[in-house]
Design a protein around this motif. Sequence first.
Motif, short mmCIF file in Angstrom:
data_model
loop_
_atom_site.label_atom_id
_atom_site.label_comp_id
_atom_site.label_asym_id
_atom_site.label_seq_id
_atom_site.Cartn_x
_atom_site.Cartn_y
_atom_site.Cartn_z
N ASP A 180 0.88 -1.16 0.00
CA ASP A 180 0.00 0.00 0.00
C ASP A 180 0.92 1.22 0.00
N TYR A 236 2.38 -6.08 3.11
CA TYR A 236 1.63 -7.19 3.67
C TYR A 236 2.12 -8.50 3.06
N PRO A 246 -4.57 -4.86 -0.55
CA PRO A 246 -5.19 -3.63 -0.04
C PRO A 246 -6.38 -3.21 -0.91
N GLY A 259 -6.91 1.30 0.94
CA GLY A 259 -5.95 0.85 1.95
C GLY A 259 -6.53 0.67 3.33
N LEU A 295 -8.14 -5.07 3.81
CA LEU A 295 -7.41 -6.07 3.03
C LEU A 295 -8.38 -7.13 2.56
N ALA A 298 -7.34 -3.24 7.82
CA ALA A 298 -5.90 -3.24 7.58
C ALA A 298 -5.09 -2.83 8.81
#
Length: 334
Positions: free
Chosen positions: A47, A54, A86, A90, A93, A108
Amino acid sequence: MTKTSGLVIGLAAVLFSTPVMAQTSGLKVIDQFKIGGDGGWDYITLDPAAGKLYVAHGTSISAFAMKAGQATPHLADAKGAHIALPVHSGADLLVTHGKADIVTINDANTGAVKATIKTDTKPDAAIIEPVTGKAFVMANAGGAMDVIDLDTQTLSGRVAIGGAAEAAAVDGEGLVFSHLEDKNAFVVVDARTLTLKATHVIKDCEEPSGIAFIPGQRLILSACQNGIARISKADTGEEVATVPVGPRPDAALYDATAKLGYVPSADGKLTVISFDGVPHVIDVVATKASARTATLDADTGRIYLPAADLGSVDAKTGRPTISPNSLVVIVVGR
């Protein structure tokens, strides 16, 4: 992603005359982020606005906030996770759970589950198609792309594609591409009409995994398990070039600013391919053994590759064991 370990080592020497020119891209390892956590991993996502990475583990999602230098080894639970993508600018997820045949929408920041959506069998990769704004999920064992409406957080469609979908790419004009790793082919799906437009066999490319779309030239970059990358015309499947890469590549990236493609492989090498003229290898950057997946920051040109310390080979699986709490992200840049 594919787990095949076989490699025809001599293939590149027989088939290719394009030389590999050492260190001509200016790329090198410039940093390393400690993530931690146990077990294997699959896709890594970025992101860029939040500066967060991630990593999808089998049983968890990990996160790393780059500006703060803060790792969260276990942000959320997972059941055979393949990707944490994302979504919602953002804030959330989209997590694919390959062992549960679901995707979840997770916060997230906290990892809390906001929605659970049933999919076809073994959801793997996922991508946002920008024209429709929908998420397309590759159901690897379900022979389909599942379509997620991110506004309603529901399954809104399905496209039968006739094989084991792998990674995905988009052209930004309404088309979604994915490999069929069991058919040595790539498919073209119209995101607006949810129809399969074409299936193109990619000759000499065994179990294709990573895929990238090259705009302007409208090419597809395919990472093949037999140690090659094949470049094809996206609209016809016609071969443009074939170049050598390392064993067990599991991602393909394209930097439109630099006109460079990247294919990481399990031996800890990142092959750099120039798309200035006929595609050709210009560099091989040493990273870390096991760094076979990657993501790109299009703004900075940096490449992020998860990797871990490897132990002895497991007699049952034929794969090396992973040392506990050793996951890192390798950063390649200039």
